[in-house]
Design an enzyme around this catalytic site. Sequence first.
Site, PDB file in Angstrom:
ATOM      1  N   ASN A   1       9.130   4.361   3.130  1.00 13.82           N
ATOM      2  CA  ASN A   1       9.169   3.939   4.530  1.00 13.82           C
ATOM      3  C   ASN A   1      10.541   3.371   4.846  1.00 13.82           C
ATOM      4  O   ASN A   1      11.299   3.028   3.948  1.00 13.82           O
ATOM      5  CB  ASN A   1       8.134   2.829   4.766  1.00 13.82           C
ATOM      6  CG  ASN A   1       6.731   3.306   4.515  1.00 13.82           C
ATOM      7  OD1 ASN A   1       6.241   3.197   3.414  1.00 13.82           O
ATOM      8  ND2 ASN A   1       6.099   3.835   5.531  1.00 13.82           N
TER       9      ASN A   1
ATOM     10  N   ARG B   1       0.843  -1.206   0.000  1.00 20.98           N
ATOM     11  CA  ARG B   1       0.000   0.000   0.000  1.00 20.98           C
ATOM     12  C   ARG B   1       0.881   1.261   0.000  1.00 20.98           C
ATOM     13  O   ARG B   1       1.046   1.929  -1.019  1.00 20.98           O
ATOM     14  CB  ARG B   1      -0.945  -0.019   1.214  1.00 20.98           C
ATOM     15  CG  ARG B   1      -2.128   0.933   1.102  1.00 20.98           C
ATOM     16  CD  ARG B   1      -1.805   2.385   1.363  1.00 20.98           C
ATOM     17  NE  ARG B   1      -1.208   2.631   2.680  1.00 20.98           N
ATOM     18  CZ  ARG B   1      -0.763   3.818   3.068  1.00 20.98           C
ATOM     19  NH1 ARG B   1      -0.837   4.862   2.277  1.00 20.98           N
ATOM     20  NH2 ARG B   1      -0.213   3.960   4.262  1.00 20.98           N
TER      21      ARG B   1
ATOM     22  N   CYS C   1       4.126   9.429  -0.110  1.00 18.31           N
ATOM     23  CA  CYS C   1       2.733   9.879  -0.089  1.00 18.31           C
ATOM     24  C   CYS C   1       2.502  10.816  -1.264  1.00 18.31           C
ATOM     25  O   CYS C   1       3.206  11.813  -1.407  1.00 18.31           O
ATOM     26  CB  CYS C   1       2.427  10.582   1.226  1.00 18.31           C
ATOM     27  SG  CYS C   1       0.770  11.288   1.266  1.00 18.31           S
TER      28      CYS C   1
HETATM   29 MG    MG Z   1       3.411   6.577   5.049  1.00 12.84          MG
END
Ligand code: MG
Length: 304
Positions: free
Chosen positions: A247, A13, A238
Amino acid sequence: MPDTIQIVEVGPRDGLQNEDVILSTDAKLSMITHLIDAGLTRIETVSFAHPDRVPQMADAEAVMAGLPDRGDIDYIGLVMNERGWHRATATRVNEVNMPIGASDTFNRKNQGVGSDESLSVLADIATEGAARGLPVSATISTAWGCPFEGEVPVARVVEIAERAASLGVTEIALADTIGVADPWATVERIQAVRSVSGHIPLRVHFHDTRSTGIANAYAAIQNGVTVIDASVGGVGGCPFAPAATGNIATDDLVYMLDRAGFTHGVDLARLMKVSAELEGELGKTVPAMLPKAGAFPPNGSDGA
Ligand code: MG
């Protein structure tokens, strides 16, 4: 200090949502299946964002329908609003996560409404989730800083955490959406939030935008946090946060935890194969360090 850490894999995701290359549904299913083979048991698989806003996640329902039916794996779906919640509950997600911006401006960019409005949606879905037996966790995004507002006061993060806790969420995640936290600020905010979160478990979500991500993970663990988000290969970012990068890499986190003797259930060699496959799919080198440097000891066993 705890000796077991749970890694929440967010690559499918958070990792894929900011990539230019959109993976096919089959490629996503293969990636997730291989992550499960590597030992990951809690995986953020999809986002129920509007497909026009996040086209990388447009096949969320198809991904959920194609996943292995495994009672021992938690599939997490991200929802931004009521519509996302209804989509999520029509699939077999095992858990729903909803972000709430500590920064109101970020929440408006990310979710189209202010943080207060998102909190009232969270109130509804946490209640419905409890009735259905579906865990609903909250992620406080921009918890260490906002790309639009700049510094985010600790008091604001605590206020959001207190409100989320009062709504009965099953877990509260603190997210450094744009990678501006440092280890000391990590400790400060974890301790501040813990003063209002009661028995609700805390999770942390770091981006390695400015090379502090893995140090922040260390600081969180030293302060008793046992659940950490990471993305395979360190991919991601993002779409609504300028210059956001990936990340902390699951590969690098697993390596650090292995060296320190923590239990986490993930096989580093298998995980690195997923990173390598992802490099092929995305047509680029992933940010993680382990795929470049290799594991240590070189043959994967002590004294070999
Ligand atoms: Mg994030």
